[in-house]
Design an enzyme around this catalytic site. Structure first.
Site, PDB file in Angstrom:
ATOM      1  N   HIS A  20       0.845  -1.203   0.000  1.00 31.97           N
ATOM      2  CA  HIS A  20       0.000   0.000   0.000  1.00 31.97           C
ATOM      3  C   HIS A  20       0.878   1.250   0.000  1.00 31.97           C
ATOM      4  O   HIS A  20       0.630   2.194  -0.763  1.00 31.97           O
ATOM      5  CB  HIS A  20      -0.903  -0.032   1.231  1.00 31.97           C
ATOM      6  CG  HIS A  20      -1.742   1.187   1.416  1.00 31.97           C
ATOM      7  ND1 HIS A  20      -3.070   1.253   1.051  1.00 31.97           N
ATOM      8  CD2 HIS A  20      -1.455   2.408   1.940  1.00 31.97           C
ATOM      9  CE1 HIS A  20      -3.556   2.444   1.342  1.00 31.97           C
ATOM     10  NE2 HIS A  20      -2.592   3.169   1.883  1.00 31.97           N
ATOM     11  N   GLU A  21       1.897   1.258   0.846  1.00 38.52           N
ATOM     12  CA  GLU A  21       2.775   2.425   0.931  1.00 38.52           C
ATOM     13  C   GLU A  21       3.617   2.585  -0.331  1.00 38.52           C
ATOM     14  O   GLU A  21       3.813   3.702  -0.827  1.00 38.52           O
ATOM     15  CB  GLU A  21       3.676   2.308   2.165  1.00 38.52           C
ATOM     16  CG  GLU A  21       2.933   2.236   3.479  1.00 38.52           C
ATOM     17  CD  GLU A  21       1.980   3.394   3.692  1.00 38.52           C
ATOM     18  OE1 GLU A  21       2.213   4.483   3.130  1.00 38.52           O
ATOM     19  OE2 GLU A  21       0.995   3.208   4.418  1.00 38.52           O
ATOM     20  N   HIS A  43       1.576   4.253  -2.888  1.00 37.48           N
ATOM     21  CA  HIS A  43       1.522   5.708  -2.720  1.00 37.48           C
ATOM     22  C   HIS A  43       2.704   6.363  -3.432  1.00 37.48           C
ATOM     23  O   HIS A  43       2.550   7.384  -4.114  1.00 37.48           O
ATOM     24  CB  HIS A  43       1.562   6.076  -1.234  1.00 37.48           C
ATOM     25  CG  HIS A  43       0.228   6.118  -0.568  1.00 37.48           C
ATOM     26  ND1 HIS A  43      -0.823   6.878  -1.031  1.00 37.48           N
ATOM     27  CD2 HIS A  43      -0.227   5.500   0.561  1.00 37.48           C
ATOM     28  CE1 HIS A  43      -1.869   6.729  -0.229  1.00 37.48           C
ATOM     29  NE2 HIS A  43      -1.535   5.896   0.729  1.00 37.48           N
ATOM     30  N   GLU A  96      -6.334   6.938  -1.138  1.00 34.52           N
ATOM     31  CA  GLU A  96      -6.264   5.720  -0.328  1.00 34.52           C
ATOM     32  C   GLU A  96      -6.893   4.540  -1.053  1.00 34.52           C
ATOM     33  O   GLU A  96      -6.368   3.417  -1.017  1.00 34.52           O
ATOM     34  CB  GLU A  96      -6.941   5.947   1.025  1.00 34.52           C
ATOM     35  CG  GLU A  96      -6.160   6.826   1.970  1.00 34.52           C
ATOM     36  CD  GLU A  96      -4.751   6.312   2.196  1.00 34.52           C
ATOM     37  OE1 GLU A  96      -4.583   5.108   2.477  1.00 34.52           O
ATOM     38  OE2 GLU A  96      -3.807   7.110   2.069  1.00 34.52           O
TER      39      GLU A  96
END
Length: 293
Positions: free
Chosen positions: A148-149, A152, A225
Protein backbone atom coordinates in the site's frame (compact mmCIF):
# COMPACT_ATOMS: atom_id res chain seq x y z
CA UNK A 1 -0.83 5.16 7.16
CA UNK A 2 -2.27 8.26 8.57
CA UNK A 3 0.85 10.30 8.98
CA UNK A 4 1.58 11.78 5.62
CA UNK A 5 -1.08 14.43 5.23
CA UNK A 6 -1.11 16.09 8.64
CA UNK A 7 2.66 16.23 8.49
CA UNK A 8 2.53 17.89 5.10
CA UNK A 9 -0.34 20.26 5.93
CA UNK A 10 0.97 21.43 9.30
CA UNK A 11 4.47 21.91 7.94
CA UNK A 12 2.98 23.75 4.98
CA UNK A 13 0.86 26.05 7.17
CA UNK A 14 3.81 26.76 9.47
CA UNK A 15 5.98 27.71 6.50
CA UNK A 16 3.25 29.91 5.04
CA UNK A 17 2.79 31.71 8.35
CA UNK A 18 6.52 32.23 8.74
CA UNK A 19 6.92 33.48 5.17
CA UNK A 20 3.91 35.79 5.50
CA UNK A 21 5.26 37.42 8.65
CA UNK A 22 8.78 37.69 7.21
CA UNK A 23 7.60 39.27 3.96
CA UNK A 24 5.39 41.67 5.88
CA UNK A 25 8.30 42.75 8.08
CA UNK A 26 10.42 43.23 4.96
CA UNK A 27 7.71 45.39 3.43
CA UNK A 28 7.00 43.11 0.46
CA UNK A 29 3.24 43.45 1.02
CA UNK A 30 3.55 47.06 -0.17
CA UNK A 31 3.57 45.85 -3.77
CA UNK A 32 -0.06 44.86 -3.22
CA UNK A 33 -1.09 48.43 -2.53
CA UNK A 34 -1.37 50.42 -5.77
CA UNK A 35 -1.19 54.17 -5.33
CA UNK A 36 -1.76 53.83 -1.60
CA UNK A 37 -5.48 53.15 -1.81
CA UNK A 38 -6.54 50.00 -3.66
CA UNK A 39 -5.20 46.48 -3.99
CA UNK A 40 -3.20 45.63 -7.07
CA UNK A 41 -4.98 42.35 -7.89
CA UNK A 42 -2.46 41.26 -10.51
CA UNK A 43 0.43 41.69 -8.09
CA UNK A 44 -1.61 40.03 -5.35
CA UNK A 45 -2.29 36.96 -7.47
CA UNK A 46 1.38 36.59 -8.41
CA UNK A 47 2.41 37.13 -4.79
CA UNK A 48 -0.13 34.53 -3.62
CA UNK A 49 0.99 31.94 -6.17
CA UNK A 50 4.69 32.37 -5.38
CA UNK A 51 4.09 32.18 -1.64
CA UNK A 52 1.50 29.41 -1.91
CA UNK A 53 3.45 27.07 -4.15
CA UNK A 54 6.69 27.99 -2.41
CA UNK A 55 5.35 26.83 0.95
CA UNK A 56 3.98 23.65 -0.55
CA UNK A 57 7.17 22.73 -2.39
CA UNK A 58 9.34 23.47 0.66
CA UNK A 59 7.08 21.15 2.67
CA UNK A 60 7.55 18.46 0.03
CA UNK A 61 11.32 18.89 0.05
CA UNK A 62 11.36 18.59 3.86
CA UNK A 63 8.94 15.66 4.05
CA UNK A 64 11.44 12.83 4.59
CA UNK A 65 13.49 14.81 7.10
CA UNK A 66 10.37 15.91 8.98
CA UNK A 67 8.90 12.40 9.10
CA UNK A 68 12.11 10.88 10.44
CA UNK A 69 12.49 13.48 13.16
CA UNK A 70 8.84 13.58 14.21
CA UNK A 71 8.53 9.80 14.58
CA UNK A 72 12.09 8.99 15.58
CA UNK A 73 12.23 6.56 12.66
CA UNK A 74 15.52 4.70 12.30
CA UNK A 75 16.56 3.90 8.74
CA UNK A 76 17.75 0.33 8.19
CA UNK A 77 21.14 0.66 6.50
CA UNK A 78 22.22 -2.89 7.26
CA UNK A 79 19.58 -5.34 8.60
CA UNK A 80 20.48 -6.50 12.11
CA UNK A 81 17.97 -9.36 12.35
CA UNK A 82 15.69 -11.53 10.24
CA UNK A 83 12.71 -9.20 10.61
CA UNK A 84 14.64 -6.21 9.31
CA UNK A 85 16.05 -8.34 6.51
CA UNK A 86 12.57 -9.48 5.49
CA UNK A 87 11.29 -5.90 5.65
CA UNK A 88 14.03 -4.52 3.39
CA UNK A 89 13.78 -7.36 0.87
CA UNK A 90 9.98 -7.11 0.72
CA UNK A 91 10.12 -3.38 -0.01
CA UNK A 92 12.89 -3.98 -2.56
CA UNK A 93 10.81 -6.59 -4.38
CA UNK A 94 7.67 -4.43 -4.31
CA UNK A 95 9.53 -1.33 -5.48
CA UNK A 96 10.89 -3.27 -8.44
CA UNK A 97 7.39 -4.54 -9.27
CA UNK A 98 6.03 -0.98 -9.06
CA UNK A 99 8.83 0.43 -11.22
CA UNK A 100 10.26 2.84 -8.64
CA UNK A 101 13.66 3.33 -7.05
CA UNK A 102 14.39 1.53 -3.80
CA UNK A 103 13.01 3.67 -0.93
CA UNK A 104 14.73 4.07 2.40
CA UNK A 105 13.20 1.61 4.86
CA UNK A 106 12.77 2.57 8.51
CA UNK A 107 11.19 1.41 11.76
CA UNK A 108 9.81 3.71 14.45
CA UNK A 109 8.77 2.86 17.99
CA UNK A 110 4.99 2.87 18.49
CA UNK A 111 2.46 0.29 19.74
CA UNK A 112 0.10 1.24 16.91
CA UNK A 113 -0.31 -0.83 13.77
CA UNK A 114 0.83 1.82 11.33
CA UNK A 115 3.10 2.67 8.42
CA UNK A 116 3.75 5.59 6.12
CA UNK A 117 5.55 6.61 2.96
CA UNK A 118 6.82 10.04 2.01
CA UNK A 119 9.42 11.73 -0.17
CA UNK A 120 9.93 14.16 -3.04
CA UNK A 121 9.56 11.69 -5.89
CA UNK A 122 9.24 8.05 -6.92
CA UNK A 123 12.98 7.47 -6.67
CA UNK A 124 13.65 9.35 -3.44
CA UNK A 125 11.16 8.04 -0.91
CA UNK A 126 10.92 6.69 2.61
CA UNK A 127 8.78 3.77 3.78
CA UNK A 128 8.50 3.33 7.54
CA UNK A 129 6.60 0.90 9.75
CA UNK A 130 5.82 0.89 13.44
CA UNK A 131 7.09 -1.72 15.87
CA UNK A 132 3.43 -2.38 16.66
CA UNK A 133 2.76 -3.40 13.06
CA UNK A 134 5.66 -5.85 13.08
CA UNK A 135 4.48 -7.34 16.36
CA UNK A 136 0.74 -7.57 15.68
CA UNK A 137 0.47 -8.38 11.98
CA UNK A 138 1.50 -11.59 10.32
CA UNK A 139 3.80 -11.34 7.32
CA UNK A 140 1.04 -11.57 4.72
CA UNK A 141 -0.77 -8.64 6.34
CA UNK A 142 2.44 -6.64 6.77
CA UNK A 143 3.34 -7.32 3.15
CA UNK A 144 0.01 -5.85 2.04
CA UNK A 145 0.57 -2.73 4.14
CA UNK A 146 4.04 -2.27 2.65
CA UNK A 147 2.58 -2.67 -0.84
CA UNK A 148 0.00 0.00 0.00
CA UNK A 149 2.78 2.43 0.93
CA UNK A 150 4.87 1.53 -2.11
CA UNK A 151 1.76 2.21 -4.22
CA UNK A 152 1.52 5.71 -2.72
CA UNK A 153 5.08 6.33 -3.89
CA UNK A 154 4.50 4.78 -7.32
CA UNK A 155 1.33 6.85 -7.81
CA UNK A 156 3.22 10.07 -7.05
CA UNK A 157 0.76 10.99 -4.33
CA UNK A 158 3.11 13.33 -2.47
CA UNK A 159 3.89 15.38 -5.58
CA UNK A 160 0.21 15.55 -6.53
CA UNK A 161 -0.64 16.57 -2.98
CA UNK A 162 1.99 19.32 -3.15
CA UNK A 163 0.47 20.71 -6.35
CA UNK A 164 -3.07 20.62 -4.93
CA UNK A 165 -1.85 22.22 -1.72
CA UNK A 166 -0.11 24.90 -3.77
CA UNK A 167 -3.36 25.78 -5.54
CA UNK A 168 -5.24 25.80 -2.23
CA UNK A 169 -2.55 27.95 -0.62
CA UNK A 170 -2.74 30.44 -3.49
CA UNK A 171 -6.47 31.01 -3.07
CA UNK A 172 -6.22 31.10 0.73
CA UNK A 173 -3.55 33.81 0.60
CA UNK A 174 -5.34 35.72 -2.15
CA UNK A 175 -8.70 35.75 -0.34
CA UNK A 176 -7.19 36.47 3.08
CA UNK A 177 -5.45 39.59 1.73
CA UNK A 178 -8.70 40.78 0.15
CA UNK A 179 -10.54 40.25 3.45
CA UNK A 180 -7.80 42.12 5.29
CA UNK A 181 -8.04 44.98 2.80
CA UNK A 182 -11.84 45.22 3.16
CA UNK A 183 -11.69 45.22 6.96
CA UNK A 184 -8.88 47.77 6.96
CA UNK A 185 -10.82 50.12 4.68
CA UNK A 186 -14.44 49.58 5.79
CA UNK A 187 -14.01 49.07 9.54
CA UNK A 188 -10.85 50.95 10.45
CA UNK A 189 -11.25 53.60 7.72
CA UNK A 190 -7.65 53.48 6.56
CA UNK A 191 -7.33 55.78 3.56
CA UNK A 192 -3.67 55.44 2.63
CA UNK A 193 -1.59 52.30 2.72
CA UNK A 194 -2.43 49.40 5.00
CA UNK A 195 -2.50 49.66 8.75
CA UNK A 196 -2.01 47.00 11.46
CA UNK A 197 -5.63 45.89 11.03
CA UNK A 198 -4.85 44.66 7.53
CA UNK A 199 -1.94 42.55 8.74
CA UNK A 200 -3.77 41.05 11.73
CA UNK A 201 -7.01 40.40 9.82
CA UNK A 202 -5.13 38.84 6.91
CA UNK A 203 -3.28 36.42 9.19
CA UNK A 204 -6.46 35.41 11.01
CA UNK A 205 -8.34 34.96 7.74
CA UNK A 206 -5.43 32.94 6.33
CA UNK A 207 -5.52 30.55 9.29
CA UNK A 208 -9.31 30.14 9.20
CA UNK A 209 -9.46 29.70 5.42
CA UNK A 210 -6.53 27.30 5.65
CA UNK A 211 -8.48 25.07 8.02
CA UNK A 212 -11.52 25.13 5.75
CA UNK A 213 -9.36 24.43 2.70
CA UNK A 214 -8.13 21.31 4.46
CA UNK A 215 -11.47 19.74 3.47
CA UNK A 216 -10.31 19.76 -0.16
CA UNK A 217 -6.99 18.13 0.70
CA UNK A 218 -8.69 15.50 2.87
CA UNK A 219 -11.08 14.61 0.05
CA UNK A 220 -8.11 14.11 -2.25
CA UNK A 221 -6.41 11.95 0.38
CA UNK A 222 -9.43 9.66 0.71
CA UNK A 223 -9.53 9.07 -3.04
CA UNK A 224 -5.82 8.26 -3.12
CA UNK A 225 -6.26 5.72 -0.33
CA UNK A 226 -8.66 3.69 -2.47
CA UNK A 227 -6.14 3.79 -5.30
CA UNK A 228 -3.28 2.73 -3.01
CA UNK A 229 -5.40 -0.16 -1.73
CA UNK A 230 -5.97 -1.26 -5.32
CA UNK A 231 -2.23 -0.98 -5.98
CA UNK A 232 -1.50 -3.15 -2.96
CA UNK A 233 -3.99 -5.73 -4.21
CA UNK A 234 -2.11 -5.88 -7.52
CA UNK A 235 1.32 -6.18 -5.91
CA UNK A 236 0.61 -8.44 -2.93
CA UNK A 237 -2.84 -9.88 -3.63
CA UNK A 238 -6.34 -8.69 -2.79
CA UNK A 239 -6.89 -11.21 0.00
CA UNK A 240 -3.78 -10.02 1.83
CA UNK A 241 -4.89 -6.39 1.68
CA UNK A 242 -8.39 -7.26 2.88
CA UNK A 243 -6.86 -9.28 5.72
CA UNK A 244 -4.66 -6.33 6.69
CA UNK A 245 -7.66 -4.00 6.85
CA UNK A 246 -9.60 -6.57 8.87
CA UNK A 247 -6.70 -6.78 11.29
CA UNK A 248 -6.86 -3.02 11.72
CA UNK A 249 -10.56 -3.28 12.55
CA UNK A 250 -9.79 -5.87 15.23
CA UNK A 251 -6.62 -4.41 16.68
CA UNK A 252 -6.95 -0.68 16.24
CA UNK A 253 -5.76 1.39 19.16
CA UNK A 254 -5.72 5.20 19.51
CA UNK A 255 -2.78 6.41 17.50
CA UNK A 256 0.42 7.36 19.27
CA UNK A 257 1.76 9.04 16.17
CA UNK A 258 2.23 12.79 16.39
CA UNK A 259 -0.92 14.49 15.09
CA UNK A 260 1.16 16.42 12.57
CA UNK A 261 1.94 13.24 10.66
CA UNK A 262 -1.19 11.20 11.33
CA UNK A 263 -2.53 11.55 7.81
CA UNK A 264 0.08 9.35 6.20
CA UNK A 265 -0.81 6.25 8.15
CA UNK A 266 -3.04 3.32 7.35
CA UNK A 267 -5.60 3.15 10.12
CA UNK A 268 -8.30 5.45 8.79
CA UNK A 269 -10.29 5.81 11.99
CA UNK A 270 -13.24 8.18 12.11
CA UNK A 271 -12.45 11.78 12.90
CA UNK A 272 -14.09 13.43 15.87
CA UNK A 273 -14.84 16.52 13.82
CA UNK A 274 -16.51 14.72 10.98
CA UNK A 275 -15.87 12.87 7.80
CA UNK A 276 -15.02 16.01 5.85
CA UNK A 277 -11.77 16.20 7.77
CA UNK A 278 -10.93 12.49 7.57
CA UNK A 279 -7.76 11.70 5.66
CA UNK A 280 -8.79 8.06 5.16
CA UNK A 281 -12.12 6.45 4.24
CA UNK A 282 -13.71 4.17 6.87
CA UNK A 283 -12.06 0.76 6.88
CA UNK A 284 -15.27 -1.04 5.95
CA UNK A 285 -15.65 1.10 2.83
CA UNK A 286 -12.10 0.28 1.81
CA UNK A 287 -12.74 -3.43 2.29
CA UNK A 288 -15.95 -3.26 0.26
CA UNK A 289 -14.15 -1.42 -2.54
CA UNK A 290 -11.51 -4.15 -2.71
CA UNK A 291 -14.03 -6.97 -2.63
CA UNK A 292 -16.17 -5.43 -5.36
CA UNK A 293 -13.23 -4.66 -7.68
Amino acid sequence: MMKRIFLFIVTNLAILLMLSITLRLLGVDRILDAEGSELNFNALLVFSAVLGFGGSLISLAMSKWSAKHMTGAMVIDVPSNSTEGWLVETVRRQAKAAGIGMPEVAIYDSPDINAFATGMNRNNALVAVSTGLLQKMNRDEAEAVLAHEVSHVANGDMVTLALIQGVVNTFVIFLSRIIGHIVDRAVFKSEEGHGPAYFVTSLIAQMVLGILATIIVMWFSRQREFRADAGSAQISGRNKMVAALRRLQQEYEPSHLPDKIAAFGISGQKSQIGRLFMSHPPLEERIQALQSA
